[in-house]
Design a protein around this motif. Structure first.
Motif, PDB file in Angstrom:
ATOM      1  N   ASN B 138       0.792  -1.388   0.047  1.00  0.00           N
ATOM      2  CA  ASN B 138      -0.020   0.061   0.012  1.00  0.00           C
ATOM      3  C   ASN B 138       0.969   1.340   0.024  1.00  0.00           C
ATOM      4  O   ASN B 138       0.607   2.228  -0.876  1.00  0.00           O
ATOM      5  N   LEU B 139       1.885   1.303   0.702  1.00  0.00           N
ATOM      6  CA  LEU B 139       2.842   2.252   0.866  1.00  0.00           C
ATOM      7  C   LEU B 139       3.531   2.558  -0.401  1.00  0.00           C
ATOM      8  O   LEU B 139       3.728   3.876  -0.938  1.00  0.00           O
ATOM      9  N   VAL B 140       4.055   1.609  -1.169  1.00  0.00           N
ATOM     10  CA  VAL B 140       4.584   1.730  -2.303  1.00  0.00           C
ATOM     11  C   VAL B 140       3.509   2.466  -3.234  1.00  0.00           C
ATOM     12  O   VAL B 140       4.180   3.199  -4.000  1.00  0.00           O
ATOM     13  N   SER B 141       2.592   1.810  -3.352  1.00  0.00           N
ATOM     14  CA  SER B 141       1.428   2.434  -4.429  1.00  0.00           C
ATOM     15  C   SER B 141       1.107   3.751  -4.109  1.00  0.00           C
ATOM     16  O   SER B 141       1.087   4.514  -4.948  1.00  0.00           O
ATOM     17  N   VAL B 142       1.173   4.031  -2.678  1.00  0.00           N
ATOM     18  CA  VAL B 142       0.848   5.579  -2.638  1.00  0.00           C
ATOM     19  C   VAL B 142       1.977   6.443  -2.929  1.00  0.00           C
ATOM     20  O   VAL B 142       1.837   7.748  -3.710  1.00  0.00           O
ATOM     21  N   ILE B 143       3.158   6.092  -2.846  1.00  0.00           N
ATOM     22  CA  ILE B 143       4.515   6.865  -3.194  1.00  0.00           C
ATOM     23  C   ILE B 143       4.120   6.768  -4.821  1.00  0.00           C
ATOM     24  O   ILE B 143       4.487   7.793  -5.390  1.00  0.00           O
TER      25      ILE B 143
END
Lengths: 206, 206
Positions: B138-143
């Motif tokens: 999730n964090l990767v896709s947010v970035i």
DNA sequence: AGAATGACCGACTCGTCGGTTTGTAGTATT
DNA sequence: AATACTACAAACCGACGAGTCGGTCATTCT
């Protein structure tokens, strides 16, 4: 009588080395004194002849093994007079390399034990915290010196930077335990490099 | 007949909430089923009527409580469409604030359990790792989205940045447990802000 | 009303673990 | 040679913890 003392110390040393190994692998509460003794082919009598209790035993492990290992792996390597961030990079790169190969790295051992004893055994926590403090104080002073010597931006917050480095290092070790340790190490070191670059002195004294 | 099921679920829920609380405070292996039962004034029979084993019980806690809490504290808050680094800052600032007040923050709970079960209980580790993966993905896709939307420098390594954020967050929680949590939170957030600034897009699309 | 079932009690088993005690082979001391 | 001490071994103790099992009691179904 020096012979005597030598034998005594040799046995105690063997117990501590094996003890740390098992405590690290299985946790303190999950490792019985008998587990350690079986591996060494020694008996309960031997253990309680040398140590007062399991807790006393563990505290001696901290003082004799953990403190020194943290010193040699995380403190001494950054004490040179070269470029500060290079030293830090090399030190933590090296520390994480042991992690990739599933060896004990003692920053992580520390983190593991802290989460195991936190809120459960204040006495042991005190000893563990002392090591953290030594590590922190040293890192802060290394960064301070980096500022004086012109490697680090004078506006950098030494305490903050030290905390950030320690935190990220301890955290990434937790995240390396199961998934792609080698790839994670590489990614982590790249980001650490960027972070350290961002606090380097942009106009170094020539 | 719906009443029945309600009673059943209410009891199971009470057990899980108290279970997580004690497992977090004392550790899984250091908390007996009886500890939980005594606090709830329930008996062994009740427990083994609802759960197969202590391990089964814990896995249900992970699925029912841990997953959701991580979602609501660490995933949902960063999913807005505002400035990416602002969202991240606010999310982790908030998560650390619970830590300052000695409440359970679930990033740390996760880290604690991982170090407790690592190498000891592969089954439980799998469940914990799944949560980490969800968090990470999730964090990767947010970035990534932050890059597309012009908040984040296109050259930033999303996986690396995510790993660095997660690592530093989990690590600082360990370092906050004993010494000056409030001051450490402040210092940490300052450095995190600097780090996020350094990967912001310098020429935002107007 | 009677049978069935869901939710729970509490005593018990069996294994484990920290710690104790008693004994003893080898070595040093007198 | 007698004594004392070091460094263990081995049997044992009490606690505690996970899981089992026979029983109980209220509610629901028929």
């Amino acid at each position: 009588m020096m012979q005597k003392n030598l034998k005594r110390m040799a046995t105690m040393q063997r117990m501590q080395v094996t003890g740390l190994e098992l405590f690290y692998k299985n946790g303190y509460y999950n490792t019985s004194v008998d587990d350690i003794l079986n591996k060494l082919e020694l008996s309960k009598g031997a253990f309680y002849y040398h140590y007062e209790s399991k807790e006393d035993f563990f505290i001696q492990i901290i003082e004799n093994l953990l403190v020194r290992k943290v010193y040699s792996m995380l403190i001494e390597p950054v004490e040179g007079h070269e470029n500060t961030s290079d030293l830090i990079m090399q030190c933590y790169d090296n520390a994480l390399e042991t992690a990739v190969h599933n060896e004990m790295d003692f920053g992580f051992v520390l983190g593991n034990f802290i989460s195991e004893f936190n809120g459960r055994n204040p006495k042991i926590m005190k000893h563990l915290n002392d090591i953290i403090k030594i590590w922190e104080v040293n890192l802060v002073s290394v960064i301070q010196r980096g500022k004086f010597e012109g490697y680090i931006d004078r506006h950098a917050d030494a305490e903050g930077v030290a905390l950030f480095i320690m935190s990220s290092f301890m955290g990434v070790r937790t995240l390396m335990v199961e998934t792609a340790p080698s790839a994670r190490k590489y990614r982590f070191m790249s980001q650490l490099r960027l972070f350290l670059k961002s606090i380097e002195n942009k106009q170094p004294a020539v």
